[in-house]
Design an enzyme around this catalytic site. Structure first.
Site, PDB file in Angstrom:
ATOM      1  CG  LEU A   1      -1.779  -0.993   1.127  1.00 15.15           C
ATOM      2  CD1 LEU A   1      -1.270  -2.406   1.883  1.00 15.15           C
ATOM      3  CD2 LEU A   1      -3.010  -0.450   2.712  1.00 15.15           C
TER       4      LEU A   1
ATOM      5  CB  ILE B   1       3.905  -5.974   7.318  1.00 14.74           C
ATOM      6  CG1 ILE B   1       3.157  -7.283   7.184  1.00 14.74           C
ATOM      7  CG2 ILE B   1       5.779  -5.483   7.497  1.00 14.74           C
ATOM      8  CD1 ILE B   1       4.384  -8.151   6.209  1.00 14.74           C
TER       9      ILE B   1
ATOM     10  N   GLY C   1       1.251   4.199   4.370  1.00 14.20           N
ATOM     11  CA  GLY C   1       2.797   3.839   3.879  1.00 14.20           C
ATOM     12  C   GLY C   1       2.837   2.196   4.723  1.00 14.20           C
ATOM     13  CB  SER C   2       1.297  -0.529   5.588  1.00 14.35           C
ATOM     14  OG  SER C   2      -0.357   0.060   4.974  1.00 14.35           O
ATOM     15  NE  ARG C   3       5.346  -7.338   2.077  1.00 14.20           N
ATOM     16  CZ  ARG C   3       5.726  -7.889   1.624  1.00 14.20           C
ATOM     17  NH1 ARG C   3       6.790  -7.044   1.756  1.00 14.20           N
ATOM     18  NH2 ARG C   3       6.181  -9.349   2.037  1.00 14.20           N
TER      19      ARG C   3
END
Length: 242
Positions: free
Chosen positions: A117, A175, A205-207
């Site tokens: 993301l 994450i 901002g991530s995953r």
């Protein structure tokens, strides 16, 4: 949040109600977790309204933050035995990997779909399957860029284990990334969550990694864009691929 399609035969709205309905459909609602981040710059804009640059900066910041915390309605596919994308973003990995130990899914590699993301994507997370929450575990860690393969193992994360009605288990892991410093998971052990339902949020901002049962058929490719709750990422085992 996920929602069902409008039932057939529902009378159409008209007049002012129709205009309001169009606005609601066009402008996504704000996730509750973003309210303080929008109110603060708005307050700055109001207090500094006599100074043009303060007012404009406050309004611009509020608008940008509201965009980040947008929470659009989604309609999950009406299909049996599927897993949907838990987030909007770009598919970074389609592979097999050993799930995080805290999920208790064993030490054998399982099919995995990782979605990255960016700060421009919708940042709420949605349940990839409908089921009962069996585990929610937060694991402190580093804040490497979320698009790196190592991020799954060393970054700060929150792992959730879901159990479907037939006993099948699916793991989904939020994450943190380079800019993300806060993972929010509203789901609790024992909760029943529908497929596509919003359960969490990662700020800036991530995953999100989804670990699927062995034998699942992965239906996305690396580089593909996903829409949370709507893009089908896998067909679970024991169900035919449609």
């Amino acid at each position: 949040m996920a929602r069902k399609p409008t039932p057939a035969g529902t009378p159409p709205t008209s007049g002012a109600a129709h205009v309001v309905d169009l606005i609601k459909k066009a402008v996504p609602p704000l996730h509750p977790g973003g309210v303080p981040f929008v109110v603060a710059p708005l307050a700055v804009a109001v207090l500094g309204r006599k100074r043009k640059w303060v007012r404009r900066a406050g309004l611009a910041s509020a608008a940008a933050t509201a965009t980040f915390f947008r929470h659009p309605h989604r309609v999950p596919p009406n299909r049996v035995g599927i897993a949907v994308a838990p987030a909007d973003g770009e598919v970074a990995l389609v592979d097999t990997a050993v799930p995080p130990a805290e999920l208790g899914l064993g030490t054998e590699p399982l099919p995995r779909v990782s979605i990255f993301l960016s700060v421009l994507d919708v940042h709420v997370q949605r349940s990839p399957v409908g089921g009962i929450v069996r585990k929610v575990v937060h694991q402190p860690g580093k804040f490497l860029s979320a698009d790196l393969a190592d991020a799954s193992e060393v970054n700060e994360r929150t792992s959730m284990l879901l159990e479907i009605r037939d006993g099948t288990q699916v793991g989904v892991v939020q994450i943190a990334g380079l800019l993300a410093r806060r993972i929010v998971c509203d789901a609790q052990v024992g909760d029943t969550v529908p497929i596509g339902d919003t359960y969490g949020l990662i700020r800036f901002g991530s995953r999100v990694d989804t670990y699927l049962p062995a034998g699942s058929t992965l239906l996305v490719e690396r580089g593909q864009r996903t829409i949370g709750a709507e893009t089908v990422i896998a067909q679970l085992p024991s169900t035919p691929v449609l």
